[in-house]
Design an enzyme around this catalytic site. Structure first.
Site, PDB file in Angstrom:
ATOM      1  N   LEU A 258     -89.745  63.595 -52.396  1.00 14.17           N
ATOM      2  CA  LEU A 258     -88.296  63.394 -52.031  1.00 14.17           C
ATOM      3  C   LEU A 258     -87.518  62.945 -52.960  1.00 14.17           C
ATOM      4  O   LEU A 258     -86.577  62.287 -53.189  1.00 14.17           O
ATOM      5  CB  LEU A 258     -88.420  61.951 -51.359  1.00 14.17           C
ATOM      6  CG  LEU A 258     -89.158  61.765 -50.093  1.00 14.17           C
ATOM      7  CD1 LEU A 258     -89.560  60.219 -49.508  1.00 14.17           C
ATOM      8  CD2 LEU A 258     -88.767  62.463 -48.936  1.00 14.17           C
TER       9      LEU A 258
ATOM     10  N   ASN B 270     -80.758  63.160 -43.218  1.00 15.50           N
ATOM     11  CA  ASN B 270     -82.386  62.747 -43.253  1.00 15.50           C
ATOM     12  C   ASN B 270     -82.447  61.563 -43.970  1.00 15.50           C
ATOM     13  O   ASN B 270     -82.121  61.427 -45.103  1.00 15.50           O
ATOM     14  CB  ASN B 270     -83.100  63.920 -43.773  1.00 15.50           C
ATOM     15  CG  ASN B 270     -84.540  63.675 -43.474  1.00 15.50           C
ATOM     16  OD1 ASN B 270     -85.068  63.079 -44.493  1.00 15.50           O
ATOM     17  ND2 ASN B 270     -84.992  64.408 -42.306  1.00 15.50           N
TER      18      ASN B 270
ATOM     19  N   CYS C 143     -93.088  59.282 -44.368  1.00 16.73           N
ATOM     20  CA  CYS C 143     -93.369  58.914 -45.476  1.00 16.73           C
ATOM     21  C   CYS C 143     -94.405  57.598 -45.481  1.00 16.73           C
ATOM     22  O   CYS C 143     -94.420  56.790 -44.638  1.00 16.73           O
ATOM     23  CB  CYS C 143     -91.908  58.120 -46.122  1.00 16.73           C
ATOM     24  SG  CYS C 143     -90.450  59.207 -45.781  1.00 16.73           S
TER      25      CYS C 143
ATOM     26  N   THR D 142     -94.547  68.273 -41.650  1.00 21.05           N
ATOM     27  CA  THR D 142     -95.303  69.142 -42.337  1.00 21.05           C
ATOM     28  C   THR D 142     -96.797  68.594 -41.847  1.00 21.05           C
ATOM     29  O   THR D 142     -96.944  67.469 -41.646  1.00 21.05           O
ATOM     30  CB  THR D 142     -95.305  69.225 -43.766  1.00 21.05           C
ATOM     31  OG1 THR D 142     -95.122  68.112 -44.431  1.00 21.05           O
ATOM     32  CG2 THR D 142     -94.101  70.239 -44.018  1.00 21.05           C
TER      33      THR D 142
ATOM     34  N   GLY E  84     -94.298  76.425 -42.554  1.00 21.41           N
ATOM     35  CA  GLY E  84     -94.370  78.141 -42.435  1.00 21.41           C
ATOM     36  C   GLY E  84     -94.742  78.673 -41.001  1.00 21.41           C
ATOM     37  O   GLY E  84     -95.260  77.457 -40.388  1.00 21.41           O
TER      38      GLY E  84
ATOM     39  N   GLY F 154     -90.948  74.173 -37.308  1.00 22.21           N
ATOM     40  CA  GLY F 154     -92.195  74.550 -37.746  1.00 22.21           C
ATOM     41  C   GLY F 154     -92.430  76.033 -37.714  1.00 22.21           C
ATOM     42  O   GLY F 154     -93.005  76.561 -36.558  1.00 22.21           O
ATOM     43  N   GLY F 155     -92.146  76.736 -38.757  1.00 17.28           N
ATOM     44  CA  GLY F 155     -92.529  78.260 -38.857  1.00 17.28           C
ATOM     45  C   GLY F 155     -91.533  79.121 -38.164  1.00 17.28           C
ATOM     46  O   GLY F 155     -91.736  80.255 -38.268  1.00 17.28           O
TER      47      GLY F 155
ATOM     48  N   GLY G  94     -87.082  75.869 -41.929  1.00 20.68           N
ATOM     49  CA  GLY G  94     -87.265  75.341 -43.012  1.00 20.68           C
ATOM     50  C   GLY G  94     -87.562  76.553 -44.179  1.00 20.68           C
ATOM     51  O   GLY G  94     -86.716  77.103 -44.876  1.00 20.68           O
TER      52      GLY G  94
HETATM   53  C1  LIG Z   1     -90.044  72.093 -49.768  1.00 20.55           C
HETATM   54  C2  LIG Z   1     -89.573  71.498 -48.380  1.00 20.55           C
HETATM   55  C3  LIG Z   1     -89.342  70.043 -48.585  1.00 20.55           C
HETATM   56  C4  LIG Z   1     -89.093  69.427 -47.411  1.00 20.55           C
HETATM   57  N1  LIG Z   1     -88.343  68.125 -47.432  1.00 20.55           N
HETATM   58  C5  LIG Z   1     -88.202  67.490 -46.192  1.00 20.55           C
HETATM   59  C6  LIG Z   1     -87.350  66.239 -46.275  1.00 20.55           C
HETATM   60  O1  LIG Z   1     -86.771  65.860 -47.427  1.00 20.55           O
HETATM   61  N2  LIG Z   1     -87.398  65.624 -45.270  1.00 20.55           N
HETATM   62  C7  LIG Z   1     -87.867  65.849 -44.041  1.00 20.55           C
HETATM   63  O2  LIG Z   1     -87.711  65.259 -43.055  1.00 20.55           O
HETATM   64  N3  LIG Z   1     -88.589  67.113 -44.229  1.00 20.55           N
HETATM   65  C8  LIG Z   1     -88.738  67.693 -45.125  1.00 20.55           C
HETATM   66  N4  LIG Z   1     -89.714  68.877 -45.102  1.00 20.55           N
HETATM   67  C9  LIG Z   1     -89.857  69.460 -43.757  1.00 20.55           C
HETATM   68  C10 LIG Z   1     -89.179  70.478 -43.092  1.00 20.55           C
HETATM   69  O3  LIG Z   1     -87.839  69.835 -42.693  1.00 20.55           O
HETATM   70  C11 LIG Z   1     -89.851  71.048 -41.843  1.00 20.55           C
HETATM   71  O4  LIG Z   1     -90.114  69.694 -41.042  1.00 20.55           O
HETATM   72  C12 LIG Z   1     -91.251  71.539 -42.197  1.00 20.55           C
HETATM   73  O5  LIG Z   1     -90.928  72.374 -43.480  1.00 20.55           O
HETATM   74  C13 LIG Z   1     -91.459  72.556 -40.911  1.00 20.55           C
HETATM   75  O6  LIG Z   1     -90.526  73.658 -40.731  1.00 20.55           O
HETATM   76  P1  LIG Z   1     -90.706  75.176 -41.414  1.00 20.55           P
HETATM   77  O7  LIG Z   1     -92.127  75.510 -41.265  1.00 20.55           O
HETATM   78  O8  LIG Z   1     -89.723  75.908 -40.899  1.00 20.55           O
HETATM   79  O9  LIG Z   1     -90.650  74.754 -43.031  1.00 20.55           O
HETATM   80  C14 LIG Z   1     -89.529  69.703 -46.275  1.00 20.55           C
HETATM   81  C15 LIG Z   1     -90.368  70.980 -46.159  1.00 20.55           C
HETATM   82  C16 LIG Z   1     -90.394  71.881 -47.304  1.00 20.55           C
HETATM   83  C17 LIG Z   1     -91.030  73.121 -47.201  1.00 20.55           C
END
Ligand SMILES: Cc1cc2nc3c(=O)[nH]c(=O)nc-3n(C[C@H](O)[C@H](O)[C@H](O)COP(=O)(O)O)c2cc1C
Ligand SMILES: Cc1cc2nc3c(=O)[nH]c(=O)nc-3n(C[C@H](O)[C@H](O)[C@H](O)COP(=O)(O)OP(=O)(O)OC[C@H]3O[C@@H](n4cnc5c(N)ncnc54)[C@H](O)[C@@H]3O)c2cc1C
Ligand SMILES: Cc1cc2nc3c(=O)[nH]c(=O)nc-3n(C[C@H](O)[C@H](O)[C@H](O)COP(=O)(O)OP(=O)(O)OC[C@H]3O[C@@H](n4cnc5c(N)ncnc54)[C@H](O)[C@@H]3O)c2cc1C
Ligand SMILES: Cc1cc2nc3c(=O)[nH]c(=O)nc-3n(C[C@H](O)[C@H](O)[C@H](O)COP(=O)(O)O)c2cc1C
Ligand code: FES
Ligand code: FES
Lengths: 259, 309, 309, 259
Positions: B73, B99, B130, B193, B217, B243-244, B265
């Site tokens: 964070l 967020n 968190c 995640t 991913g 999510g991915g 993401g």
């Molecule tokens: C490097 C990174 C930082 C992230 N930071 C936050 C965050 O600050 N707040 C949040 O709610 N989710 C955060 N996430 C989660 C993403 O917003 C998302 O929910 C998650 O990665 C699943 O989507 P994706 O597979 O497309 O990455 C983060 C994800 C990544 C990879």
């Protein structure tokens, strides 16, 4: 300005143990004028390797639109990259980051370029450009062992070159720092890239000199958005100040960031 | 292109695509790559009451078809976001989802109260993954009544609709979803995640300095699709799915599962142009699928079919 | 090759590699490909009290770096397994782990009581991810006291050590692990599959006839590693690790996380020779890592390093 | 007996809309003597596509050790397969399954081979072998549209061949079942492969004839271990009997399994 494009592999070969020399061509190369910048490579379009790999620019021919990278075959990504053939294309993002400041060294001054292992490549393009600007260049290149040594000839053509191996199987034995002391090499500016222990040693020895260090860190985006690659700032009392290696660096002046 | 339009609480989106929080910073970097007004919305990086440096590095590690992150964070804090990031973003006519994160309910409340008053913040996204210091570090998002309480308190002070971002690290996602819906959530974001780890064989220690990290991913996509499919049938508030997501096909799959909009993401790191590319490809895919408006897809996998689960 | 030897309750394994339950049938098919005596052990397909046909097809779907399955515990039932499968397997000098499933505690008890008396069954593996009809379909494995009760009842009747196979679809895996350890489990198997889903864009319905299915393969490896890392530090019984193992490197990663042996599931489908290949490559990898005996790896990521999580 | 090996692509080309003809060579081909069997292909060594793809054997030259497969570009796997070049290798498991019984038809008898779409390919190798054994072969091949038609010439060289398209853009219009009736084609044995609705239609019309049907099902292992590909058995009252498409099939006699 193009920032992402396909480059075509024009040559790829092994030049030392596990070290590949990869030359690619494409219009993007024209923008690669700053030594010390890096490219963020997508190894292939498969979905199993999601992250790009940061690889430094080692040499560029702007007219011919070619760029050379040297890389060590380490894990899955570089292993797969090493299997690519001439004519295949790779998806390249870049050039990224802030490179070595050329104008930190005046015409006629001496720059010492200190590289360790796979930190050596970006110094080559730097050396060429410094030399072009009338700077006297000295190279101190450290490797693990004889079989890992590369580009000695190339660097020698630009200036005085010392090769050092940790096991003494080639060149001087020991660390780059030993050689700089033993040979009493004098310089106006030092530029360095290599493993963190080497950078730390140089930073503590030459903290009062004009020294620029290129850092490495695991990256996500490579463009400054994900905060994967941050480092602390020297003297920051709040503890919340930071620099991003991908966009603020990878090259930092001595004393700016905590190694 | 009104066939791509999606209307959600607080968010009037020109298309259903937004970058996911934490994967797009505060927009500046990607603005070098494309026009941010192409996006349906932008979820900005988590904001906490105070500025945070986050975890030591390495903070990311690659996994097969996924990545782990333990950024911790890092952010400039409420003041930094309000004084610098949001004003810069106000040049774009694209709704912003802010967020919000914290370690105590009071943090969330403080941050939301202030952020939700900023004009170009159109919605709040509560990151309940968190760890809650008061509950011994267990994430808010894994205990329904804690998640509900947090939602209620935040709703009390928020000037803008609140989306609660659910953690997938639970046995019963429906229970949590219902709890936050009852507590007043205007929408859900899912999924955050999965908790994961990788170990360096030679160093014999975790690759991430923090040890564990969040898995994102394409690897997690089937889990996201399943949870959205479950939850969208159990609640009446809209879901922002994630999510991915990497392609227009993925977007359609999420919407058929029950999402009303989709966040991207990790894919931004693989390809900085992924969001505009998806937006570009959506109309053609809708044609191919014989779909008129993108909203017709929402929940299509359960609304029109008789499969019982 | 005694450097590969692993001794676990009931299982004297010549190496730490076994095929995972459900991914190797009852051994017959793969016996056409290699000598089953190369394996450290064999976990056979789940056995239920009665023969079961399982779910309608399609029962599998591919996902990025993973697959979903909803086989539905098809098996010839206790009698079929005892009269046909186990006698055939008795020709091999390789310990058999009999995986037991059911929908009520009584099913598990009956099946275990009988199976555990068969000479060439060396251990029982309790599949607690099955939905419990008495608890309204919630899996046994998600509620600690239910998992504990099941374990206790089964332990009461079992002639052989009992490994409880944990479901990853929980918020707190340590809690479940401790509960079954206290209830007398001799070991743990982890992880079973994550609940996932894929949707066919054209048909607008789930690809699996059953809707949801279990996600396995390299996609889930980081979750498995994390859970094994957590649990191995919290319990005193050994863990058979699994979830996405494909290579000798993966085996080492699982053992460093805290597993004492490793099961290979989905990878058998990608490459029927994967188990013997891994066994073949392990010694070379141990040399490279400077490891004498494979057991020296167990828990290496937390035993020798000072990272606090 | 080898069961898994690398075959080398000797030719790959598009022969109809989205239909590729892939010819590979390698010693494994020598074992591919039974028409109706299939190969389980690993598209590449990336970890994103974990499952193999079942593709029928369309033709084999045992002496030259070559095998031909025809496939339709459908999803990720076949799309990626279609990009493979001559000289590249693919990991092949097989031959798998039970093919069409040749000895169900005597020398001098007539066999009708009914194929639908991408179910047509295995019938080609079957037809060649039946013809070699002195069987009279008739082919009824159904396709969606003109652009999807393939191998008409190849089949015609072996025997009477009717092409049917659903939209009437080529050959007869309608379904294969229509054509068999209209042309009053008579036969001793029927062998068929194609979409389930077609198989069902044939099964109900010709339930009292010598009929063999080749089924399709999503597969995990392809070798009988995972129980992904099962079907119910006709007349089984317990509901627990089953056949596995991968090892008991893909070819079943009429009336054995529930379609
Ligand atoms: C490097 C990174 C930082 C992230 N930071 C936050 C965050 O600050 N707040 C949040 O709610 N989710 C955060 N996430 C989660 C993403 O917003 C998302 O929910 C998650 O990665 C699943 O989507 P994706 O597979 O497309 O990455 C983060 C994800 C990544 C990879
Ligand atoms: C600015 C910069 C410039 C670099 N220049 C070069 C160069 O010119 N030549 C060269 O050989 N190497 C260079 N590296 C290191 C190179 O990026 C890694 O060796 C490479 O990413 C390893 O990838 P892999 O797939 O082989 O390893 P894997 O272990 O499979 O990689 C997994 C993940 O970890 C990351 N990673 C692994 N090792 C490193 C590392 N040392 N630094 C950063 N990320 C890492 C990868 O990028 C990937 O995201 C540079 C790194 C940085 C940060
Ligand atoms: C015994 C048998 C023989 C076959 N012979 C041929 C042939 O000669 N030519 C041909 O073009 N096709 C054939 N098929 C169908 C072929 O296997 C699928 O079209 C192919 O697997 C689709 O893969 P994909 O990667 O393009 O699709 P994706 O959708 O990416 O595949 C995802 C997963 O689903 C499976 N799958 C998808 N469609 C099918 C299907 N129709 N049948 C079985 N599995 C499927 C894939 O194998 C893979 O595991 C045969 C199928 C079987 C069972
Ligand atoms: C097709 C299939 C069938 C399975 N059947 C069972 C089973 O009967 N009992 C069981 O405990 N686990 C079963 N599993 C789960 C595996 O044993 C294993 O825990 C899981 O797949 C993770 O390992 P992997 O990623 O190596 O496949 C099955 C998995 C698959 C893919
Ligand atoms: S790698 Fe993403 S901020 Fe530097
Ligand atoms: S595909 Fe595994 S049993 Fe048929």
């Amino acid at each position: 300005m193009i920032k992402k494009d396909w480059l075509t592999i024009s040559k790829q070969e092994t030049i030392a143990a596990n070290i590949m020399e990869l030359t690619c061509s494409g219009p993007l190369a024209k923008q690669m004028t700053e030594p010390g910048q890096f490219l963020h490579l997508r190894v292939d379009s498969g979905d199993d390797l999601l992250l790009r790999r940061p690889i430094s620019i080692c040499d560029v021919n702007v007219e011919k639109e070619t760029v050379t990278m040297l890389y060590r075959v380490e894990g899955k990504g570089t292993r797969r990259l090493s299997l690519k053939q001439e004519g295949e294309k790779i998806d390249v993002l870049g050039p990224l980051g802030n490179g070595f400041p050329l104008d930190a060294t005046e015409r006629g001054e001496t720059a010492i370029l200190v590289g360790g292992g796979i930190g050596v490549p970006p110094l080559y393009y730097l050396s060429k450009q410094l030399k072009n600007r009338g700077v006297n260049v000295i190279h101190v290149l450290g490797f693990q062992s004889k079989e890992n040594v590369f580009y000695e000839k190339e660097f020698s053509e630009l200036g005085e070159t010392y090769v050092v191996t940790a096991d003494g199987t080639y060149g001087e034995k020991g660390f780059v720092t030993d050689v700089i002391k033993e040979k009493q090499l004098s310089f106006d500016t030092m530029y360095t890239c290599g493993p963190t222990p080497m950078l730390s040693a140089l930073q503590s020895t030459y903290s009062d000199r004009r020294l620029f260090l290129s850092l490495e860190e695991r990256m996500g985006c490579g463009v400054g958005a994900c905060f994967a690659c941050v480092c602390h700032v020297v003297g920051d009392e709040t503890g919340t100040s930071y620099r991003k290696v991908c966009t603020d660096g990878p090259v930092f002046p001595v004393g700016e960031v905590v190694l | 292109m009104s066939r791509l339009k999606v209307e959600l609480p607080g968010l009037s989106m020109r298309n259903p695509i937004m970058p996911a929080s934490g994967c797009f910073g505060f927009g500046k970097e990607y603005a070098n790559y494309f026009d941010l007004e192409l996006l349906g919305a932008i979820a900005i990086k988590a904001t906490t009451a105070e500025a945070r440096f986050g975890n030591p590095t390495p903070r990311v590690a690659e996994t097969t078809a996924g990545m782990l992150n333990a950024i911790g964070l890092q952010n400039p804090g409420l003041v930094g976001v309000m004084n610098k990031e949001l004003p810069w973003l106000s040049q774009f006519n694209t709704p912003i989802v802010a967020n919000v994160a914290g370690t105590e309910i009071a943090d969330y409340v403080e941050t939301t109260a202030k952020l939700s008053k900023v004009e170009n913040v159109h919605a709040i996204e509560l990151n309940i993954s968190c760890p809650n210091v008061k509950q011994g570090g267990i994430a808010f998002g894994t205990i329904p009544h804690v998640a509900a309480e947090l939602t209620r308190e935040v709703k009390n002070v928020s000037d803008k609709p609140v989306y609660v971002k659910l953690s997938p690290n639970v046995a019963d996602i429906i229970e949590i979803a219902r709890a936050v819906e009852e507590a007043g959530a205007d929408g859900l974001s899912m999924i955050n995640t999965l908790l994961g780890m990788r170990i360096d064989l030679r160093k014999r220690k975790p690759i991430l300095a923090n040890g564990y990290g969040g898995l994102s991913g394409p690897a997690i996509k089937p889990v996201a699709i399943r949870m959205i499919h479950q939850v969208s049938q159990a609640v009446d508030i809209p879901i922002i799915g994630m999510g991915g997501v990497q392609t227009a096909e993925d977007v359609v799959e999420f919407m058929l599962a029950g999402a009303s909009a989709v966040a991207v993401g990790t894919a931004n790191f693989t390809d900085p142009f992924v969001c505009p590319t998806i937006i570009d490809e959506l109309p053609g895919l809708l044609d191919e699928l014989g779909v008129d408006k993108v909203t017709d897809l929402i929940g299509g996998s359960w609304k029109t079919c008789n499969v019982h689960l």
